[in-house]
Design a protein around this motif. Structure first.
Motif, PDB file in Angstrom:
ATOM      1  N   THR A  18       8.396   6.029   2.548  1.00 51.67           N
ATOM      2  CA  THR A  18       6.852   6.051   2.422  1.00 51.67           C
ATOM      3  C   THR A  18       6.345   4.895   1.483  1.00 51.67           C
ATOM      4  OG1 THR A  18       6.443   7.922   1.366  1.00 51.67           O
ATOM      5  CG2 THR A  18       6.551   8.169   3.765  1.00 51.67           C
ATOM      6  N   GLN A  19       6.655   5.065   0.344  1.00 57.60           N
ATOM      7  CA  GLN A  19       6.309   4.425  -0.798  1.00 57.60           C
ATOM      8  C   GLN A  19       6.811   2.746  -0.583  1.00 57.60           C
ATOM      9  OE1 GLN A  19       4.903   5.235  -3.779  1.00 57.60           O
ATOM     10  NE2 GLN A  19       4.489   7.148  -2.587  1.00 57.60           N
ATOM     11  N   LYS A  20       7.997   2.722  -0.118  1.00 57.62           N
ATOM     12  CA  LYS A  20       8.328   1.109   0.135  1.00 57.62           C
ATOM     13  C   LYS A  20       7.357   0.763   1.446  1.00 57.62           C
ATOM     14  CE  LYS A  20      12.425   0.243   1.245  1.00 57.62           C
ATOM     15  NZ  LYS A  20      13.822   0.376   1.790  1.00 57.62           N
ATOM     16  N   MET A  21       7.027   1.465   2.449  1.00 55.70           N
ATOM     17  CA  MET A  21       6.325   0.940   3.536  1.00 55.70           C
ATOM     18  C   MET A  21       4.856   0.683   3.020  1.00 55.70           C
ATOM     19  SD  MET A  21       6.143  -0.546   6.480  1.00 55.70           S
ATOM     20  CE  MET A  21       7.998  -0.025   6.700  1.00 55.70           C
ATOM     21  N   LYS A  22       4.440   1.672   2.237  1.00 54.73           N
ATOM     22  CA  LYS A  22       3.035   1.530   1.736  1.00 54.73           C
ATOM     23  C   LYS A  22       2.790  -0.007   0.890  1.00 54.73           C
ATOM     24  CE  LYS A  22       1.887   5.062  -0.437  1.00 54.73           C
ATOM     25  NZ  LYS A  22       1.324   6.387  -1.392  1.00 54.73           N
ATOM     26  N   GLN A  23       3.932  -0.382   0.048  1.00 58.82           N
ATOM     27  CA  GLN A  23       3.965  -1.103  -0.721  1.00 58.82           C
ATOM     28  C   GLN A  23       3.634  -2.677   0.114  1.00 58.82           C
ATOM     29  OE1 GLN A  23       3.239  -1.730  -3.902  1.00 58.82           O
ATOM     30  NE2 GLN A  23       3.395  -3.887  -3.502  1.00 58.82           N
ATOM     31  N   ARG A  24       4.612  -2.544   1.081  1.00 67.62           N
ATOM     32  CA  ARG A  24       4.845  -3.761   1.969  1.00 67.62           C
ATOM     33  C   ARG A  24       3.528  -3.882   2.725  1.00 67.62           C
ATOM     34  NH1 ARG A  24      10.972  -3.034   4.646  1.00 67.62           N
ATOM     35  NH2 ARG A  24      11.843  -3.613   2.553  1.00 67.62           N
TER      36      ARG A  24
ATOM     37  N   GLU B 121      -9.511  -9.835   9.081  1.00 65.52           N
ATOM     38  CA  GLU B 121     -10.142  -8.669   8.735  1.00 65.52           C
ATOM     39  C   GLU B 121     -10.053  -7.297   9.289  1.00 65.52           C
ATOM     40  OE1 GLU B 121     -11.869  -6.199   6.008  1.00 65.52           O
ATOM     41  OE2 GLU B 121     -11.547  -8.127   5.525  1.00 65.52           O
ATOM     42  N   THR B 122      -9.908  -7.409  10.731  1.00 65.91           N
ATOM     43  CA  THR B 122      -9.728  -6.434  11.378  1.00 65.91           C
ATOM     44  C   THR B 122      -8.237  -5.906  11.042  1.00 65.91           C
ATOM     45  OG1 THR B 122     -11.207  -6.770  13.076  1.00 65.91           O
ATOM     46  CG2 THR B 122      -9.399  -5.289  14.049  1.00 65.91           C
ATOM     47  N   SER B 123      -7.301  -6.744  11.078  1.00 66.11           N
ATOM     48  CA  SER B 123      -5.830  -6.433  10.956  1.00 66.11           C
ATOM     49  C   SER B 123      -5.714  -5.714   9.666  1.00 66.11           C
ATOM     50  CB  SER B 123      -5.222  -7.709  10.942  1.00 66.11           C
ATOM     51  OG  SER B 123      -5.098  -8.161  12.346  1.00 66.11           O
ATOM     52  N   ALA B 124      -6.632  -6.278   8.365  1.00 62.01           N
ATOM     53  CA  ALA B 124      -6.088  -5.648   7.094  1.00 62.01           C
ATOM     54  C   ALA B 124      -6.840  -4.096   7.330  1.00 62.01           C
ATOM     55  CB  ALA B 124      -7.239  -6.557   6.313  1.00 62.01           C
ATOM     56  N   GLU B 125      -7.920  -4.046   8.076  1.00 63.90           N
ATOM     57  CA  GLU B 125      -8.330  -2.569   8.123  1.00 63.90           C
ATOM     58  C   GLU B 125      -7.619  -1.846   8.767  1.00 63.90           C
ATOM     59  OE1 GLU B 125     -11.186  -1.145   6.853  1.00 63.90           O
ATOM     60  OE2 GLU B 125     -11.470  -2.873   5.569  1.00 63.90           O
ATOM     61  N   VAL B 126      -6.962  -2.028   9.906  1.00 59.45           N
ATOM     62  CA  VAL B 126      -5.879  -1.393  10.657  1.00 59.45           C
ATOM     63  C   VAL B 126      -4.802  -0.795   9.584  1.00 59.45           C
ATOM     64  CG1 VAL B 126      -4.101  -1.490  12.678  1.00 59.45           C
ATOM     65  CG2 VAL B 126      -6.467  -2.106  12.832  1.00 59.45           C
ATOM     66  N   LEU B 127      -4.252  -1.893   8.986  1.00 56.24           N
ATOM     67  CA  LEU B 127      -3.049  -1.610   7.993  1.00 56.24           C
ATOM     68  C   LEU B 127      -3.547  -0.668   6.729  1.00 56.24           C
ATOM     69  CD1 LEU B 127      -1.459  -5.026   7.735  1.00 56.24           C
ATOM     70  CD2 LEU B 127      -0.686  -3.232   9.283  1.00 56.24           C
ATOM     71  N   SER B 128      -4.813  -0.786   6.490  1.00 53.39           N
ATOM     72  CA  SER B 128      -5.251   0.136   5.543  1.00 53.39           C
ATOM     73  C   SER B 128      -5.484   1.606   5.858  1.00 53.39           C
ATOM     74  CB  SER B 128      -6.745  -0.207   5.119  1.00 53.39           C
ATOM     75  OG  SER B 128      -6.671  -1.509   4.371  1.00 53.39           O
TER      76      SER B 128
ATOM     77  N   ALA C 210      -2.759   7.155   6.302  1.00 58.17           N
ATOM     78  CA  ALA C 210      -1.783   7.867   6.942  1.00 58.17           C
ATOM     79  C   ALA C 210      -0.348   7.924   6.181  1.00 58.17           C
ATOM     80  CB  ALA C 210      -1.280   7.427   8.303  1.00 58.17           C
ATOM     81  N   PHE C 211       0.088   7.036   5.510  1.00 52.82           N
ATOM     82  CA  PHE C 211       1.431   7.540   4.787  1.00 52.82           C
ATOM     83  C   PHE C 211       0.941   8.307   3.388  1.00 52.82           C
ATOM     84  CE2 PHE C 211       3.206   3.700   7.072  1.00 52.82           C
ATOM     85  CZ  PHE C 211       4.390   4.337   7.320  1.00 52.82           C
ATOM     86  N   ASP C 212      -0.090   7.859   2.898  1.00 55.45           N
ATOM     87  CA  ASP C 212      -0.746   8.766   1.888  1.00 55.45           C
ATOM     88  C   ASP C 212      -0.794  10.244   2.258  1.00 55.45           C
ATOM     89  OD1 ASP C 212      -0.955   6.940  -0.221  1.00 55.45           O
ATOM     90  OD2 ASP C 212      -2.788   6.566   0.168  1.00 55.45           O
ATOM     91  N   ASP C 213      -1.571  10.490   3.406  1.00 57.74           N
ATOM     92  CA  ASP C 213      -1.966  11.609   3.885  1.00 57.74           C
ATOM     93  C   ASP C 213      -0.521  12.530   4.156  1.00 57.74           C
ATOM     94  OD1 ASP C 213      -4.482  11.280   3.736  1.00 57.74           O
ATOM     95  OD2 ASP C 213      -4.841  11.094   5.910  1.00 57.74           O
ATOM     96  N   TYR C 214       0.634  11.662   4.659  1.00 55.15           N
ATOM     97  CA  TYR C 214       1.818  12.591   5.071  1.00 55.15           C
ATOM     98  C   TYR C 214       2.430  12.735   3.704  1.00 55.15           C
ATOM     99  CZ  TYR C 214       6.718  13.009   5.963  1.00 55.15           C
ATOM    100  OH  TYR C 214       7.962  13.444   6.204  1.00 55.15           O
ATOM    101  N   GLU C 215       2.407  11.985   2.810  1.00 53.63           N
ATOM    102  CA  GLU C 215       2.948  12.440   1.655  1.00 53.63           C
ATOM    103  C   GLU C 215       2.497  13.571   0.821  1.00 53.63           C
ATOM    104  OE1 GLU C 215       2.753   8.958  -1.050  1.00 53.63           O
ATOM    105  OE2 GLU C 215       4.468   8.050  -0.075  1.00 53.63           O
ATOM    106  N   LYS C 216       1.017  13.472   1.132  1.00 52.40           N
ATOM    107  CA  LYS C 216       0.050  14.910   0.385  1.00 52.40           C
ATOM    108  C   LYS C 216       0.196  15.980   1.323  1.00 52.40           C
ATOM    109  CE  LYS C 216      -2.229  11.384  -2.308  1.00 52.40           C
ATOM    110  NZ  LYS C 216      -3.714  10.871  -2.390  1.00 52.40           N
ATOM    111  N   LYS C 217       0.659  15.788   2.513  1.00 53.45           N
ATOM    112  CA  LYS C 217       0.510  16.837   3.607  1.00 53.45           C
ATOM    113  C   LYS C 217      -0.856  17.201   3.938  1.00 53.45           C
ATOM    114  CE  LYS C 217       4.790  17.180   3.457  1.00 53.45           C
ATOM    115  NZ  LYS C 217       5.733  15.993   3.746  1.00 53.45           N
ATOM    116  N   ASN C 218      -1.744  16.066   3.770  1.00 57.03           N
ATOM    117  CA  ASN C 218      -3.184  16.411   4.341  1.00 57.03           C
ATOM    118  C   ASN C 218      -3.392  16.027   5.502  1.00 57.03           C
ATOM    119  OD1 ASN C 218      -4.091  16.404   1.588  1.00 57.03           O
ATOM    120  ND2 ASN C 218      -4.537  14.222   1.520  1.00 57.03           N
TER     121      ASN C 218
END
Length: 71
Positions: free
Chosen positions: A12-18, A43-50, A55-63
């Protein structure tokens, strides 16, 4: 024996960085284009990736209920 390849947080850390790098490139390109539709798509693409980064953050934190183990 847990190899680092099997540790979810490493992935998840690697993917978030990419994804963050891609968001940066997209937003930089917005300033380089003169076509409003392309700028909007970037801009829409940037927002979707954000959203994916969150989602990866939430997964890591189990939110969120989607990431919690069911009983």
């Amino acid at each position: 024996m847990a190899s680092s390849e099997k540790v979810p947080r490493r992935h998840t850390q690697k993917m978030k960085q990419r994804l963050k790098e891609t968001v940066t490139y997209l937003r930089e390109d917005i300033r380089k284009v003169d076509e409003p539709r392309l700028a909007a798509m970037l801009e829409t693409s940037a927002e979707v990736l954000s959203g994916l980064i969150k989602a990866f953050d939430d997964y890591e934190k189990k939110n969120g209920s989607a990431w919690r183990k069911s009983a």
